[in-house]
Write a protein that holds these residues in place. Structure first.
Motif, PDB file in Angstrom:
ATOM      1  N   PRO A   1     -10.473   4.839  -6.484  1.00 34.32           N
ATOM      2  CA  PRO A   1     -10.659   4.128  -5.220  1.00 34.32           C
ATOM      3  C   PRO A   1      -9.708   2.947  -5.034  1.00 34.32           C
ATOM      4  O   PRO A   1      -9.723   2.302  -3.993  1.00 34.32           O
TER       5      PRO A   1
ATOM      6  N   ARG B   1      -4.028   9.509  -7.921  1.00 28.32           N
ATOM      7  CA  ARG B   1      -4.193   8.093  -7.620  1.00 28.32           C
ATOM      8  C   ARG B   1      -4.814   7.887  -6.253  1.00 28.32           C
ATOM      9  O   ARG B   1      -5.451   6.858  -5.988  1.00 28.32           O
ATOM     10  N   ALA B   2      -4.667   8.876  -5.391  1.00 27.15           N
ATOM     11  CA  ALA B   2      -5.251   8.792  -4.056  1.00 27.15           C
ATOM     12  C   ALA B   2      -6.606   9.484  -3.971  1.00 27.15           C
ATOM     13  O   ALA B   2      -7.478   9.074  -3.203  1.00 27.15           O
ATOM     14  N   THR B   3      -6.794  10.531  -4.787  1.00 29.57           N
ATOM     15  CA  THR B   3      -8.017  11.326  -4.657  1.00 29.57           C
ATOM     16  C   THR B   3      -9.103  10.963  -5.662  1.00 29.57           C
ATOM     17  O   THR B   3     -10.287  10.997  -5.338  1.00 29.57           O
TER      18      THR B   3
ATOM     19  N   PHE C   1      -7.976  -1.985  -2.317  1.00 25.66           N
ATOM     20  CA  PHE C   1      -6.559  -2.298  -2.501  1.00 25.66           C
ATOM     21  C   PHE C   1      -6.269  -3.764  -2.210  1.00 25.66           C
ATOM     22  O   PHE C   1      -5.618  -4.458  -3.011  1.00 25.66           O
TER      23      PHE C   1
ATOM     24  N   TYR D   1      -6.532   2.428  -4.525  1.00 29.99           N
ATOM     25  CA  TYR D   1      -5.468   2.387  -3.539  1.00 29.99           C
ATOM     26  C   TYR D   1      -5.997   2.588  -2.118  1.00 29.99           C
ATOM     27  O   TYR D   1      -5.226   2.763  -1.184  1.00 29.99           O
ATOM     28  N   ARG D   2      -7.306   2.530  -1.987  1.00 31.84           N
ATOM     29  CA  ARG D   2      -7.938   2.609  -0.677  1.00 31.84           C
ATOM     30  C   ARG D   2      -8.577   1.272  -0.346  1.00 31.84           C
ATOM     31  O   ARG D   2      -8.968   0.512  -1.222  1.00 31.84           O
ATOM     32  N   GLU D   3      -8.720   1.005   0.933  1.00 32.57           N
ATOM     33  CA  GLU D   3      -9.383  -0.232   1.348  1.00 32.57           C
ATOM     34  C   GLU D   3     -10.903  -0.056   1.267  1.00 32.57           C
ATOM     35  O   GLU D   3     -11.409   1.044   1.455  1.00 32.57           O
TER      36      GLU D   3
ATOM     37  N   GLU E   1      -0.914  13.845  -0.743  1.00 35.18           N
ATOM     38  CA  GLU E   1      -2.346  13.920  -0.435  1.00 35.18           C
ATOM     39  C   GLU E   1      -3.191  14.406  -1.609  1.00 35.18           C
ATOM     40  O   GLU E   1      -4.403  14.152  -1.646  1.00 35.18           O
TER      41      GLU E   1
ATOM     42  N   LYS F   1       0.837  -1.191   0.000  1.00 31.01           N
ATOM     43  CA  LYS F   1       0.000   0.000   0.000  1.00 31.01           C
ATOM     44  C   LYS F   1       0.881   1.255   0.000  1.00 31.01           C
ATOM     45  O   LYS F   1       1.659   1.470   0.921  1.00 31.01           O
TER      46      LYS F   1
END
Length: 323
Positions: A235, A230-232, A242, A237-239, A226, A221
């Motif tokens: 989805p 890829r983070a915003t 992921f 790379y988020r649980e 922030e 992970k």
């Protein structure tokens, strides 16, 4: 390279399109895909073209014009060898994103795009996102249809819209192509994609590699900036996504060993072997990525292996998780 013939224009397009969101770099709001190198970006685009790719997709909002400038440099001297798709209706103003497809705004954006791309016409002009300021789609379509009648635009398209908007636009304009998300890990638009196929509208899909997660390059992970898209924006790379995708990569690994091919090529073939996909967007920032992506078309996944992948996606409830 494999090609498909577009249903209305008869244009032959490569089954993979150069995606240029990442090479735009960071915007004024800080969003981006990490560090980029313009020279590497130009080389990567040219490597895709050398590999048989004849369609490049960009947009004014990618790096607030920078992506278009890089594309312009990459196609200098070979403009007649490629099709360029750019967009309108999305930009950053006063520190926030705006979706505006008012005719005067569209014409302003169009002139700016031509200047940055260093061209006098655009092959595909696509509404990036539906207008959220109340502009009737009919007014927007009348505006871009005039550009088409003048020869400044060859084909018209829509992106990130629902079927109702496609139908309204189609009632007053000739829509050649629709751009919607589609990959192993995002099949939320599949009904609309199939509808487009049934109604002779070509499809360009985006997100083919799941923001890079389907390449298998990221197994732990990550901690992104922030404001990294890829983070915003995605989805994956988020649980719980992921961990589910990491489990799915194990099935892709088995097929990778079977075919002797990298995971990215498996993901590209899975998408482009669908009858309703005319061409799939894949972003590239380096020559090595371009060469690998183009090589995906030297072989095909068997129907049996596609079924194995689909079964595992259903078992892990990945497709439902992104709906």
């Amino acid at each position: 390279m494999r090609y498909k013939t577009m249903k209305k224009s008869g244009k032959k397009v490569s089954e993979i399109t150069v995606g240029t969101w990442a090479i735009g770099g960071k915007n004024s709001m800080g969003g981006g895909y990490g560090e980029i190198d313009d020279d590497q970006s130009v080389e990567a685009i040219r490597a895709m073209i050398s590999g048989g790719v004849n369609l490049i997709d960009t947009a004014p909002i990618y790096g607030e014009g920078h992506s278009e400038e890089v594309v312009g440099k990459a196609v200098a001297g070979i403009r007649d060898q490629v099709l360029i798709a750019t967009k309108y209706g999305s930009y950053i103003e006063d520190g926030k994103g705006v979706h505006c497809s008012r005719p005067d705004s569209v014409l302003r954006e169009f002139d700016d795009s031509l200047r940055r791309l260093d061209t006098d016409y655009v092959d595909m002009y696509i509404m990036h996102w539906p207008d959220d300021l109340g502009t009737p789609i009919e007014d927007t379509m009348a505006c871009v249809t005039k550009l088409k009648e003048q020869g400044a635009v060859k084909m018209l398209g829509l992106s990130n819209c629902d079927r109702a908007l496609i139908e309204r636009a189609s009632a007053v304009a000739d829509i050649d192509i629709v751009q919607l998300p589609f990959s192993m890990v995002n099949q939320t638009a599949i009904a609309d994609l199939k509808w487009c196929e049934e109604h002779d509208i070509d499809v360009m899909t985006w997100g083919s590699l799941g923001a890079g997660i389907l390449t298998g390059a990221i197994r732990e992970k990550p901690v992104f900036d922030e404001k990294d898209f890829r983070a915003t924006f995605y989805p994956f790379y988020r649980e719980p996504m992921f961990s589910k995708i990491q489990e799915f990569l194990k099935t892709m690994d088995v097929l990778s060993e079977k075919y002797g091919k990298p995971l990215a090529q498996i993901a590209i073939n899975w998408s482009t072997q669908k009858s309703f996909v005319t061409t799939a967007l894949t972003g590239v920032r380096k020559v090595e990525e371009a060469v690998e992506n183009c090589a995906a078309f030297d072989w095909r996944l068997s129907e049996e292996d596609i079924a194995i992948l689909d079964s595992e996606l259903m078992r892990l409830e990945i497709t439902e998780a992104v709906s």
